[in-house]
Design a protein around this motif. Structure first.
Motif, mmCIF file in Angstrom:
data_model
loop_
_atom_site.group_PDB
_atom_site.id
_atom_site.type_symbol
_atom_site.label_atom_id
_atom_site.label_comp_id
_atom_site.label_asym_id
_atom_site.label_seq_id
_atom_site.Cartn_x
_atom_site.Cartn_y
_atom_site.Cartn_z
ATOM 1 N N LYS A 1 0.829 -1.216 0.000
ATOM 2 C CA LYS A 1 0.000 0.000 0.000
ATOM 3 C C LYS A 1 0.859 1.260 0.000
ATOM 4 O O LYS A 1 1.876 1.310 0.689
ATOM 5 C CB LYS A 1 -0.870 0.034 1.259
ATOM 6 C CG LYS A 1 -2.052 -0.903 1.198
ATOM 7 C CD LYS A 1 -2.904 -0.747 2.443
ATOM 8 C CE LYS A 1 -4.068 -1.703 2.369
ATOM 9 N NZ LYS A 1 -4.818 -1.736 3.623
ATOM 10 N N TYR A 2 0.409 2.258 -0.713
ATOM 11 C CA TYR A 2 0.949 3.622 -0.668
ATOM 12 C C TYR A 2 2.460 3.706 -0.938
ATOM 13 O O TYR A 2 3.250 4.062 -0.071
ATOM 14 C CB TYR A 2 0.597 4.286 0.670
ATOM 15 C CG TYR A 2 -0.835 4.056 1.055
ATOM 16 C CD1 TYR A 2 -1.856 4.337 0.149
ATOM 17 C CD2 TYR A 2 -1.177 3.499 2.284
ATOM 18 C CE1 TYR A 2 -3.184 4.078 0.470
ATOM 19 C CE2 TYR A 2 -2.495 3.242 2.606
ATOM 20 C CZ TYR A 2 -3.493 3.528 1.693
ATOM 21 O OH TYR A 2 -4.796 3.256 2.013
ATOM 22 N N LYS A 3 2.816 3.348 -2.146
ATOM 23 C CA LYS A 3 4.209 3.524 -2.581
ATOM 24 C C LYS A 3 4.454 5.009 -2.859
ATOM 25 O O LYS A 3 3.504 5.776 -3.028
ATOM 26 C CB LYS A 3 4.446 2.723 -3.864
ATOM 27 C CG LYS A 3 4.154 1.236 -3.708
ATOM 28 C CD LYS A 3 4.446 0.519 -5.019
ATOM 29 C CE LYS A 3 4.218 -0.962 -4.889
ATOM 30 N NZ LYS A 3 2.834 -1.361 -5.178
ATOM 31 N N GLY A 4 5.712 5.393 -2.948
ATOM 32 C CA GLY A 4 6.048 6.752 -3.377
ATOM 33 C C GLY A 4 6.126 7.768 -2.257
ATOM 34 O O GLY A 4 6.133 7.422 -1.077
ATOM 35 N N LYS A 5 6.170 9.040 -2.667
ATOM 36 C CA LYS A 5 6.530 10.118 -1.743
ATOM 37 C C LYS A 5 5.433 10.511 -0.753
ATOM 38 O O LYS A 5 5.716 11.142 0.257
ATOM 39 C CB LYS A 5 6.896 11.364 -2.551
ATOM 40 C CG LYS A 5 8.256 11.276 -3.205
ATOM 41 C CD LYS A 5 8.617 12.573 -3.888
ATOM 42 C CE LYS A 5 9.925 12.418 -4.657
ATOM 43 N NZ LYS A 5 10.215 13.539 -5.536
ATOM 44 N N ASP B 1 9.601 1.338 -4.445
ATOM 45 C CA ASP B 1 9.049 0.671 -3.254
ATOM 46 C C ASP B 1 8.361 -0.648 -3.591
ATOM 47 O O ASP B 1 7.329 -0.988 -3.012
ATOM 48 C CB ASP B 1 8.083 1.623 -2.517
ATOM 49 C CG ASP B 1 8.732 2.954 -2.193
ATOM 50 O OD1 ASP B 1 9.899 2.957 -1.757
ATOM 51 O OD2 ASP B 1 8.083 4.002 -2.373
ATOM 52 N N THR B 2 8.948 -1.378 -4.551
ATOM 53 C CA THR B 2 8.319 -2.620 -5.018
ATOM 54 C C THR B 2 9.082 -3.889 -4.620
ATOM 55 O O THR B 2 8.583 -4.986 -4.846
ATOM 56 C CB THR B 2 8.207 -2.628 -6.562
ATOM 57 O OG1 THR B 2 9.495 -2.336 -7.095
ATOM 58 C CG2 THR B 2 7.204 -1.617 -7.047
ATOM 59 N N GLY B 3 10.267 -3.762 -4.047
ATOM 60 C CA GLY B 3 11.085 -4.955 -3.777
ATOM 61 C C GLY B 3 10.504 -5.843 -2.677
ATOM 62 O O GLY B 3 9.573 -5.458 -1.969
#
Ligand code: GRF
Length: 188
Positions: free
Chosen positions: A116-120, A146-148
């Motif tokens: 949930k909620y990847k990124g800045k 933020d996918t690893g």
């Protein structure tokens, strides 16, 4: 001793916390060879000086390409025999040069319960979601944002009257426990 490099772009409170854990002996057998930053004026740099950690500033605008930027970083990492990269608020996607040189040896911490909620804007998005729980995630870094692969997570409540900074601080309190724990387990 396992040599690690910490990468940061901002306030550097996770970096500061890791250095304090090393100094107190809570985090063992780890040596931080340097604080790598793309923002030479950021607060993390002042913190590095306080901890007497070498600062390596690399500004992308001084390089012809992302590849050249990362190759310069890589050269310093290799010279210092760095084994692991620990991202702590480093606000850039890691590219193929560093990913290849440090395959499965780059960690990141992100202020949400990934995926949930990847990124800045993760904290704000969790706050606006209407959910009652959020948290933080430590994961391996791959080419995505933020996918690893997730290594560990910790949760905290979202209260109805929270503002972004309150929630952010609650999450960071979790991060200050979780990141050193994971670093100790994974890196050793
Ligand atoms: C942390 O919330 C971390 O999850 C995210 O960036 C923030 C860095 O904060 N990747 P700081 O610079 O360590 O205070």
């Amino acid at each position: 001793m396992v040599k690690i490099a910490i990468f940061a772009s901002g306030s550097g409170t996770n970096f500061d916390n890791i250095m304090k854990k090393i100094a107190s002996g809570a985090l063992k057998h780890i040596e931080v060879t340097g604080l790598y930053t793309d923002k030479p004026d950021a607060s993390c740099v002042a913190l590095a000086r306080e901890h007497q950690v070498e600062v390596y500033a690399y500004e992308p605008k001084h390089y012809a390409s992302k590849k050249a930027f990362e190759a310069a970083i890589c050269q310093q990492l290799k010279q210092d025999q760095v084994e692991w990269i620990v991202l702590a608020g480093f606000m850039r996607l890691i590219g193929e040069t560093l990913l290849q040189a440090y395959e499965n040896r780059i960690l990141n911490i992100h202020p949400s319960l990934l995926p949930k909620y990847k990124g800045k804007h993760a904290v704000e998005q969790a706050l606006n979601s209407g959910e009652t729980m959020t948290g933080t995630t430590v994961h391996f870094v791959d080419a995505g944002m933020d996918t690893g692969k997730v290594i560990a997570q910790r949760q905290c409540p979202i209260y109805p009257d929270d503002c972004v900074s309150e929630l952010e601080q609650r999450i960071k309190t979790l991060e200050y426990e979780l990141y050193p724990e994971v670093i100790q387990k994974i890196i050793q």
